[in-house]
Design a protein around this motif. Structure first.
Motif, PDB file in Angstrom:
ATOM      1  N   ARG A   1     -10.533  -0.541  85.782  1.00 52.02           N
ATOM      2  CA  ARG A   1     -10.217  -0.117  84.411  1.00 52.02           C
ATOM      3  C   ARG A   1     -11.458   0.522  83.805  1.00 52.02           C
ATOM      4  O   ARG A   1     -12.569  -0.019  83.929  1.00 52.02           O
ATOM      5  CB  ARG A   1      -9.760  -1.294  83.555  1.00 52.02           C
TER       6      ARG A   1
ATOM      7  N   VAL B   1       0.029   1.114  90.942  1.00 50.01           N
ATOM      8  CA  VAL B   1       0.398   1.082  89.525  1.00 50.01           C
ATOM      9  C   VAL B   1      -0.704   1.781  88.734  1.00 50.01           C
ATOM     10  O   VAL B   1      -1.875   1.400  88.827  1.00 50.01           O
ATOM     11  CB  VAL B   1       0.593  -0.353  89.007  1.00 50.01           C
TER      12      VAL B   1
ATOM     13  N   LYS C   1      -1.848   3.107  84.814  1.00 53.58           N
ATOM     14  CA  LYS C   1      -1.552   2.844  83.414  1.00 53.58           C
ATOM     15  C   LYS C   1      -2.560   3.565  82.538  1.00 53.58           C
ATOM     16  O   LYS C   1      -3.763   3.559  82.807  1.00 53.58           O
ATOM     17  CB  LYS C   1      -1.590   1.336  83.129  1.00 53.58           C
TER      18      LYS C   1
ATOM     19  N   SER D   1      -3.529   3.995  78.261  1.00 53.90           N
ATOM     20  CA  SER D   1      -3.245   3.453  76.935  1.00 53.90           C
ATOM     21  C   SER D   1      -4.115   4.142  75.896  1.00 53.90           C
ATOM     22  O   SER D   1      -5.292   4.449  76.142  1.00 53.90           O
ATOM     23  CB  SER D   1      -3.495   1.940  76.899  1.00 53.90           C
TER      24      SER D   1
ATOM     25  N   ASN E   1       1.383   3.432  75.382  1.00 53.08           N
ATOM     26  CA  ASN E   1       1.138   2.991  76.755  1.00 53.08           C
ATOM     27  C   ASN E   1       2.081   3.732  77.698  1.00 53.08           C
ATOM     28  O   ASN E   1       3.286   3.849  77.421  1.00 53.08           O
ATOM     29  CB  ASN E   1       1.359   1.480  76.907  1.00 53.08           C
ATOM     30  N   CYS E   2       1.529   4.182  78.818  1.00 54.46           N
ATOM     31  CA  CYS E   2       2.314   4.815  79.876  1.00 54.46           C
ATOM     32  C   CYS E   2       1.961   4.140  81.194  1.00 54.46           C
ATOM     33  O   CYS E   2       0.776   4.029  81.535  1.00 54.46           O
ATOM     34  CB  CYS E   2       2.024   6.312  79.957  1.00 54.46           C
ATOM     35  N   ARG E   3       2.988   3.719  81.924  1.00 54.05           N
ATOM     36  CA  ARG E   3       2.765   3.038  83.194  1.00 54.05           C
ATOM     37  C   ARG E   3       3.698   3.607  84.251  1.00 54.05           C
ATOM     38  O   ARG E   3       4.881   3.831  83.988  1.00 54.05           O
ATOM     39  CB  ARG E   3       2.989   1.535  83.036  1.00 54.05           C
TER      40      ARG E   3
ATOM     41  N   HIS F   1       4.854   3.151  88.487  1.00 54.48           N
ATOM     42  CA  HIS F   1       4.842   2.426  89.753  1.00 54.48           C
ATOM     43  C   HIS F   1       5.338   3.367  90.855  1.00 54.48           C
ATOM     44  O   HIS F   1       6.367   4.026  90.683  1.00 54.48           O
ATOM     45  CB  HIS F   1       5.775   1.204  89.706  1.00 54.48           C
TER      46      HIS F   1
ATOM     47  N   SER G   1       8.832   4.492  85.859  1.00 52.83           N
ATOM     48  CA  SER G   1       7.946   4.773  84.733  1.00 52.83           C
ATOM     49  C   SER G   1       8.377   3.982  83.510  1.00 52.83           C
ATOM     50  O   SER G   1       9.562   3.739  83.289  1.00 52.83           O
ATOM     51  CB  SER G   1       7.954   6.271  84.383  1.00 52.83           C
TER      52      SER G   1
ATOM     53  N   THR H   1      12.193   2.665  79.958  1.00 56.27           N
ATOM     54  CA  THR H   1      11.871   2.411  81.360  1.00 56.27           C
ATOM     55  C   THR H   1      12.841   3.171  82.247  1.00 56.27           C
ATOM     56  O   THR H   1      14.069   3.071  82.074  1.00 56.27           O
ATOM     57  CB  THR H   1      11.940   0.904  81.680  1.00 56.27           C
TER      58      THR H   1
END
Length: 586
Positions: free
Chosen positions: A203, A225, A227, A229, A238-240, A242, A255, A276
């Motif tokens: 991070r 993953v 991410k 923020s 926040n965007c994540r 996988h 996403s 999601t």
């Protein structure tokens, strides 16, 4: 000599400066200091070239004597070393016995070693052991004939799942850290995220508002993953994502995008939405509103909406008698759209800061099920205990959590796989009874002890440190006495406002901290009236002072108006208006 000793072996450097053994008595240390002072005192030197050298030596001799002649500092030096002398030790330690001081120093040493270790790698661990005990409470009609006996029911209890998760974190610099996590689980393996794996996370905080994070699973299925923020004073985004690199061309990445915003300028209410997308399921959309509201009923500062005490240290101020005076209550409500899993959900929680207690209740209504969850949590600096029970169409689950030094043990117990109202009733009553008993016999006496210790400390400080302040207040009262006497004679002659007695201080059980302000209040009388504005402390009025900082205080006044007795009890931050009909004593 500056090295902090963390073992109970005596540091002998200061003893060697005075050339005395570590077992030397106070008289031996004093005599040796006097003998060395005669030799090395700068004023005793006749030659200029030796004065600088003797000045350095004398300062070291003086330092050694100041430490070794003080019984408390000597214990600190012997047990922890020279570096610990710089710590701001509590003044009440000096009045305790040698055994109590050593016990406190031993606890301090253990706490510091734990903090140093935690700061180095930040170890975090979680052990989860799920138990299915539904056969113990199942109705006889739901079991086979051979499974209805007590022993057969106990044999039906089994471990449904078991998992261990452990992580360590290494801070590379003030903006970047690395985290390594291992996960071992026994149970259902139909979830990619629950399989045994080793994970690494990095991070980086690019700015106070923007941060990026990436996590890679080193074992199959090699999930990645990512991410990002962004956060400012009112908004959070926040965007994540996988994805599995090997299946990049076959499966688009899953996403999640979430956004939250503070809805009102003068309130903490936050609204959030989340979307999601998953290639293996329908996806979902969520909307939620969360509103925390701090409260403080233990102090008149609440009159001016004072909320800074949320993070206060309640061991250094008295707080409320019951422990329920200061806290945070919050509610949230929202909905989720996800096909047959769509639902409406709401949650309410309250946190009592003085007792370190938190209660939470949640309700979820959907197409497939109706579920609710009740949780109670107690926390302190190093430990936390939590218990909860949840009811849904799938049955009843009790959950226990214990955390100590960031190591957590979780024990979810399935009591029933079908709705059982009798079992649900006792599952709610028994933990509630235990909580009430714990409050009555443990938390409430602990809170009362903290209040008693606070007032004793305030009384001691008032006697030791406020002699000059008291002298100034006495002089001020003397200056006001003539004015107060003149006002009293004038008011008596016309049946006006006469102050019989007035005291200012904390609650009534701290009488040694209450000061007499009869003369200053009588001096404030003008045309049979007294008016003091609110929204501020009264300790600044001439003849007043604060006998117990951080403690709620009140002004108690007994007075005559039109030859009738009145009494008023006015919190510190509330305006003073005398006379009033409500003050009349029948």
């Amino acid at each position: 000599m500056n090295k902090l000793r963390v073992d109970p072996v005596r540091n002998e450097y200061l003893y060697s400066v005075l050339n005395v053994p570590t077992t030397a008595s106070a008289n031996e240390i004093r005599e040796r200091y006097r003998a060395l002072s005669v030799i090395f005192h700068p004023d005793k030197q006749r030659e200029e070239r030796t004065k600088d050298t003797t000045a350095v030596e004398f300062l070291e001799i003086q330092k050694a004597y100041e430490v070794l002649s003080d019984p408390f500092l000597r214990e600190v030096y012997d047990f922890l070393g020279e570096g610990a002398l710089k710590n701001p030790w509590p003044t009440e330690l000096r009045s305790q016995s040698v055994e109590q001081i050593r016990a406190h120093l031993r606890r301090w040493r253990i706490d510091r070693s734990q903090e140093n270790f935690d700061h180095l790698i930040r170890p975090r661990g979680t052990v989860t052991c799920g138990i299915d005990a539904s056969t113990l409470f199942a109705r006889g009609d739901d079991l086979d004939y051979d499974s209805r006996g007590i022993l057969a029911r106990f044999r039906g209890v089994w471990v449904s799942h078991f998992a261990i998760r452990h992580s360590i974190t290494k801070v590379l610099n003030e903006k970047t850290y690395l985290k390594f996590t291992s996960y071992l689980g026994l149970g259902p393996r139909n979830d990619l995220l629950s399989r045994n794996n080793l994970m690494g996370t990095i991070r980086h905080q690019f700015s106070p508002r923007l941060a990026l994070e990436a996590t890679a699973h080193f074992l199959d299925p090699h999930l990645v993953v990512a991410k990002a923020s962004y956060e400012d004073n009112d908004n959070t985004l926040n965007c994540r994502v996988h994805f599995i690199p090997a299946f990049w061309n076959l499966l688009p990445p899953a996403s999640t995008v979430s956004f939250s915003r503070r809805l009102f300028r003068h309130a903490s209410t936050v609204g959030s939405v989340a979307w999601t997308f998953s290639p293996l399921s329908m996806g979902s959309f969520e909307f939620d509103i969360h509103s925390p509201q701090p409260f403080d009923f233990s102090s008149p500062e609440n009159y001016v909406h004072h909320t800074d005490r949320m993070n206060a240290d309640f061991t250094n101020n008295p707080g409320s008698v019951s422990g329920f005076g200061v806290g945070l209550r919050a509610w949230s409500c929202g909905f989720q759209l996800s096909g047959l899993n769509s639902c409406i959900k709401t949650e309410w929680s309250i946190w009592f800061f003085e007792l370190s207690l938190r209660f939470k209740a949640g309700l979820e209504i959907g197409f497939r099920q109706l579920a609710y969850l009740v949780t109670a949590t107690w926390t302190n600096t190093n430990a936390a205990i939590s218990t909860s029970f949840g009811v849904s169409t799938k049955g009843l689950i009790m959950r226990f959590e214990l955390e100590y030094l960031h190591q957590k043990w979780i024990l979810p117990i399935t009591l029933s796989t079908v709705r059982n109202q009798t079992l649900e009733f006792f599952s709610a009553v028994l933990p509630s009874t235990v909580l009430l008993l714990g409050y009555h016999f443990v938390l409430k006496p602990r809170r009362q002890l903290q209040r008693t210790l606070y007032f004793r400390k305030a009384e001691r400080l008032l006697k030791e440190e406020n002699s000059q302040l008291k002298r100034r207040i006495d002089d001020t009262v003397g200056l006001l006495s003539e004015t107060a006497k003149r006002h009293m004679q004038t008011e008596r002659s016309r049946g006006g406002l006469v102050i019989l007695s007035a005291t200012y201080g904390p609650e009534m059980n701290a009488k040694n901290l209450t000061i007499d302000v009869t003369v200053p209040v009588q001096a404030l009388v003008h045309n049979s009236q007294v008016h003091v504005p609110g929204h501020r402390t009264k300790a600044g009025i001439q003849g007043f002072y604060d006998p117990a900082p951080a403690s709620p205080k009140s002004l108690h006044v007994r007075y005559l108006f039109r030859d009738r007795h009145h009494y008023a009890e006015i919190p510190d931050y509330v305006p003073v208006v005398l006379p009033l009909p409500d003050h009349l004593v029948n």
